[in-house]
Design a protein around this motif. Structure first.
Motif, PDB file in Angstrom:
ATOM      1  N   PHE A 166      70.078   8.407   5.230  1.00 54.88           N
ATOM      2  CA  PHE A 166      69.764   8.557   6.651  1.00 54.88           C
ATOM      3  C   PHE A 166      68.279   8.753   6.888  1.00 54.88           C
ATOM      4  CE2 PHE A 166      69.203  11.046  10.534  1.00 54.88           C
ATOM      5  CZ  PHE A 166      69.737  10.139  11.439  1.00 54.88           C
ATOM      6  N   GLU A 167      67.608   9.498   6.024  1.00 53.49           N
ATOM      7  CA  GLU A 167      66.191   9.773   6.255  1.00 53.49           C
ATOM      8  C   GLU A 167      65.347   8.511   6.202  1.00 53.49           C
ATOM      9  OE1 GLU A 167      63.448  11.031   2.827  1.00 53.49           O
ATOM     10  OE2 GLU A 167      65.252  12.238   2.506  1.00 53.49           O
ATOM     11  N   ALA A 168      65.871   7.454   5.547  1.00 61.12           N
ATOM     12  CA  ALA A 168      65.132   6.196   5.442  1.00 61.12           C
ATOM     13  C   ALA A 168      65.589   5.167   6.467  1.00 61.12           C
ATOM     14  CB  ALA A 168      65.290   5.627   4.031  1.00 61.12           C
ATOM     15  N   THR A 169      66.559   5.525   7.306  1.00 58.14           N
ATOM     16  CA  THR A 169      67.092   4.590   8.304  1.00 58.14           C
ATOM     17  C   THR A 169      66.288   4.717   9.593  1.00 58.14           C
ATOM     18  OG1 THR A 169      69.309   4.870   7.381  1.00 58.14           O
ATOM     19  CG2 THR A 169      69.142   3.865   9.562  1.00 58.14           C
ATOM     20  N   PRO A 170      65.612   3.662  10.027  1.00 55.54           N
ATOM     21  CA  PRO A 170      64.808   3.745  11.249  1.00 55.54           C
ATOM     22  C   PRO A 170      65.665   4.139  12.452  1.00 55.54           C
ATOM     23  CG  PRO A 170      64.321   1.724  10.047  1.00 55.54           C
ATOM     24  CD  PRO A 170      65.527   2.314   9.400  1.00 55.54           C
ATOM     25  N   MET A 171      65.148   4.996  13.315  1.00 56.98           N
ATOM     26  CA  MET A 171      65.906   5.420  14.484  1.00 56.98           C
ATOM     27  C   MET A 171      66.214   4.250  15.409  1.00 56.98           C
ATOM     28  SD  MET A 171      66.976   8.444  14.345  1.00 56.98           S
ATOM     29  CE  MET A 171      67.603   8.455  16.017  1.00 56.98           C
ATOM     30  N   LEU A 210      75.863   7.901   2.641  1.00 58.50           N
ATOM     31  CA  LEU A 210      74.947   6.771   2.790  1.00 58.50           C
ATOM     32  C   LEU A 210      75.331   5.866   3.947  1.00 58.50           C
ATOM     33  CD1 LEU A 210      74.374   5.860  -0.985  1.00 58.50           C
ATOM     34  CD2 LEU A 210      73.040   7.403   0.467  1.00 58.50           C
ATOM     35  N   ALA A 211      76.048   6.406   4.914  1.00 60.97           N
ATOM     36  CA  ALA A 211      76.414   5.658   6.122  1.00 60.97           C
ATOM     37  C   ALA A 211      76.530   6.624   7.294  1.00 60.97           C
ATOM     38  CB  ALA A 211      77.725   4.905   5.904  1.00 60.97           C
ATOM     39  N   ALA A 212      75.560   7.517   7.419  1.00 63.54           N
ATOM     40  CA  ALA A 212      75.650   8.587   8.408  1.00 63.54           C
ATOM     41  C   ALA A 212      75.675   8.072   9.835  1.00 63.54           C
ATOM     42  CB  ALA A 212      74.490   9.569   8.224  1.00 63.54           C
ATOM     43  N   ALA A 213      74.813   7.129  10.174  1.00 63.28           N
ATOM     44  CA  ALA A 213      74.775   6.614  11.543  1.00 63.28           C
ATOM     45  C   ALA A 213      76.056   5.862  11.884  1.00 63.28           C
ATOM     46  CB  ALA A 213      73.556   5.712  11.726  1.00 63.28           C
ATOM     47  N   TYR A 214      76.493   5.029  10.954  1.00 66.62           N
ATOM     48  CA  TYR A 214      77.740   4.287  11.157  1.00 66.62           C
ATOM     49  C   TYR A 214      78.918   5.240  11.333  1.00 66.62           C
ATOM     50  CZ  TYR A 214      81.671   1.184  10.065  1.00 66.62           C
ATOM     51  OH  TYR A 214      82.850   0.501  10.103  1.00 66.62           O
ATOM     52  N   THR A 215      79.018   6.249  10.459  1.00 64.27           N
ATOM     53  CA  THR A 215      80.102   7.216  10.541  1.00 64.27           C
ATOM     54  C   THR A 215      80.080   7.940  11.887  1.00 64.27           C
ATOM     55  OG1 THR A 215      80.104   7.550   8.145  1.00 64.27           O
ATOM     56  CG2 THR A 215      81.092   9.287   9.486  1.00 64.27           C
ATOM     57  N   ALA A 216      78.901   8.357  12.323  1.00 64.54           N
ATOM     58  CA  ALA A 216      78.782   9.063  13.594  1.00 64.54           C
ATOM     59  C   ALA A 216      79.205   8.186  14.762  1.00 64.54           C
ATOM     60  CB  ALA A 216      77.350   9.546  13.790  1.00 64.54           C
ATOM     61  N   SER A 217      78.833   6.909  14.716  1.00 66.54           N
ATOM     62  CA  SER A 217      79.189   5.998  15.822  1.00 66.54           C
ATOM     63  C   SER A 217      80.692   5.786  15.914  1.00 66.54           C
ATOM     64  CB  SER A 217      78.473   4.654  15.637  1.00 66.54           C
ATOM     65  OG  SER A 217      79.010   3.906  14.561  1.00 66.54           O
ATOM     66  N   LYS A 218      81.362   5.756  14.778  1.00 60.71           N
ATOM     67  CA  LYS A 218      82.814   5.575  14.766  1.00 60.71           C
ATOM     68  C   LYS A 218      83.541   6.871  15.112  1.00 60.71           C
ATOM     69  CE  LYS A 218      83.016   1.199  13.553  1.00 60.71           C
ATOM     70  NZ  LYS A 218      83.625   0.172  14.440  1.00 60.71           N
ATOM     71  N   GLN A 219      82.998   8.008  14.672  1.00 61.49           N
ATOM     72  CA  GLN A 219      83.591   9.299  15.031  1.00 61.49           C
ATOM     73  C   GLN A 219      83.567   9.481  16.544  1.00 61.49           C
ATOM     74  OE1 GLN A 219      85.235  11.444  13.363  1.00 61.49           O
ATOM     75  NE2 GLN A 219      84.446  11.748  11.306  1.00 61.49           N
ATOM     76  N   ALA A 220      82.500   9.055  17.178  1.00 56.41           N
ATOM     77  CA  ALA A 220      82.400   9.171  18.634  1.00 56.41           C
ATOM     78  C   ALA A 220      83.526   8.407  19.321  1.00 56.41           C
ATOM     79  CB  ALA A 220      81.040   8.661  19.108  1.00 56.41           C
ATOM     80  N   GLU A 257      68.010  -2.156  -0.305  1.00 55.02           N
ATOM     81  CA  GLU A 257      67.045  -1.640  -1.270  1.00 55.02           C
ATOM     82  C   GLU A 257      65.894  -0.889  -0.576  1.00 55.02           C
ATOM     83  OE1 GLU A 257      66.510  -6.225  -1.239  1.00 55.02           O
ATOM     84  OE2 GLU A 257      68.122  -4.754  -1.042  1.00 55.02           O
ATOM     85  N   ASP A 258      65.676  -1.177   0.715  1.00 57.38           N
ATOM     86  CA  ASP A 258      64.635  -0.474   1.458  1.00 57.38           C
ATOM     87  C   ASP A 258      65.124   0.880   1.983  1.00 57.38           C
ATOM     88  OD1 ASP A 258      62.933  -2.625   1.093  1.00 57.38           O
ATOM     89  OD2 ASP A 258      63.567  -3.603   2.958  1.00 57.38           O
ATOM     90  N   LEU A 259      66.429   1.104   1.922  1.00 57.18           N
ATOM     91  CA  LEU A 259      67.011   2.299   2.523  1.00 57.18           C
ATOM     92  C   LEU A 259      67.496   3.317   1.502  1.00 57.18           C
ATOM     93  CD1 LEU A 259      69.000   0.633   5.434  1.00 57.18           C
ATOM     94  CD2 LEU A 259      66.712   1.603   5.479  1.00 57.18           C
ATOM     95  N   ALA A 286      73.135   7.704  -5.388  1.00 49.58           N
ATOM     96  CA  ALA A 286      73.738   6.484  -4.855  1.00 49.58           C
ATOM     97  C   ALA A 286      74.488   5.673  -5.903  1.00 49.58           C
ATOM     98  CB  ALA A 286      72.657   5.617  -4.213  1.00 49.58           C
ATOM     99  N   ARG A 287      74.042   5.731  -7.165  1.00 51.08           N
ATOM    100  CA  ARG A 287      74.591   4.853  -8.195  1.00 51.08           C
ATOM    101  C   ARG A 287      76.116   4.968  -8.335  1.00 51.08           C
ATOM    102  NH1 ARG A 287      71.648   6.526 -11.830  1.00 51.08           N
ATOM    103  NH2 ARG A 287      69.893   5.157 -11.335  1.00 51.08           N
ATOM    104  N   PRO A 288      76.703   6.159  -8.526  1.00 52.09           N
ATOM    105  CA  PRO A 288      78.163   6.239  -8.673  1.00 52.09           C
ATOM    106  C   PRO A 288      78.915   5.883  -7.393  1.00 52.09           C
ATOM    107  CG  PRO A 288      77.200   8.432  -8.578  1.00 52.09           C
ATOM    108  CD  PRO A 288      76.055   7.470  -8.720  1.00 52.09           C
TER     109      PRO A 288
END
Length: 263
Positions: A83-88, A135-145, A186-188, A197-199
């Motif tokens: 999430f910290e690397a995901t542009p707002m 590794l999918a915080a924004a996506y998870t939040a959008s679906k939880q809403a 790879e940028d995120l 992230a590997r496992p």
């Protein structure tokens, strides 16, 4: 003959759901960003319309194609990364499609269903609402809403005989999860997250974490025809197992999430 409007039908769950209802003899309005790229077979019961769920004008044009007996909100985007690397800007884009787009589609179609005192709205979310995926915080939040939104909407529309449902698909490797985004995974994943992230990425390759597109189409079919007060319809063996585990574990989402995504 009843008419179903399905968003996001160019591929994946939406495409298979459109095929499923066509095979069952329904009138299908298949809405997608790029109608020229459709894989749907020609049929007198099929209409293919352009739709951008982030555009009010586009939504209004599709809603006017009714009468619409069933609305399936399937269109969605997402991206995997820390999430910290995901542009707002991308976080907002995810919410514009996955959350506000669904709400806008509902708002456009509800009046005609309310006036007829008949209809079904199916919002397709994800199994991440049952166990939040790392590794999918924004996506998870959008679906939880949308889960909370749909539950509230079910109360509002029940007196008008309009049923509201949630279909919660598991993980499907064929889904274009990062469609409509120019971000690269790879940028995120900053180097600090590499060991974490590997496992998780290795777990995505396990057969137990696989949902077939037909599973989702069949779950939507069941949700549309179910006349009980049931709200949630998990789709795929992995989502069904998560749904059961959630209830068996006293709703401790983090506890059983750790069994899926090892540290």
């Amino acid at each position: 003959m009843q008419t179903i409007l399905i968003t996001g039908t160019s591929s994946g769950y939406g495409l298979e759901t459109a095929r499923h209802f066509l095979d069952k003899g329904w009138n299908v309005i298949a809405a997608m960003r790029r109608p020229d790229a459709t894989c749907l077979p020609a049929s007198p019961n099929l209409r293919i319309l352009p739709l951008d769920v982030t555009s009010q004008e586009s939504i209004a044009a599709v809603a006017a194609a009714g009468p619409i007996d069933v609305l399936v909100n399937n269109a969605g985007i997402g991206v995997v990364g820390a999430f910290e690397a995901t542009p707002m800007a991308h976080v907002r884009k995810v919410f514009d499609t996955n959350t506000f787009g669904v709400m806008a589609m509902c708002q456009a179609v509800i009046p005609q269903m309310r006036e007829r005192r008949s209809g079904v709205i199916v919002n397709v979310t994800s199994s991440v609402t049952l166990a939040a995926m790392p590794l999918a915080a924004a996506y998870t939040a959008s679906k939880q809403a949308i889960e909370g939104f749909t539950g509230s909407l079910a109360h509002e529309l029940a007196s008008f005989d309009v049923r509201t449902r949630l279909v919660e698909p598991g993980y499907a490797p064929t889904t274009r999860f990062a469609q409509n985004t120019d971000l690269r995974i790879e940028d995120l994943i900053p180097s600090a997250y590499a060991d974490f992230a590997r496992p998780i990425f290795e777990a995505f390759g396990k057969p137990s974490l696989t949902t077939k597109e037909t599973d989702v189409a069949e779950a939507v079919w069941t949700a549309v025809h179910d006349t009980s007060d049931r709200l949630q319809f998990p789709a795929g063996a992995d989502a069904v197992a998560l749904f059961q585990t959630r209830h068996d574990s006293g709703h401790d989402r983090r506890a059983y999430g750790r069994t899926l995504y090892p540290r």
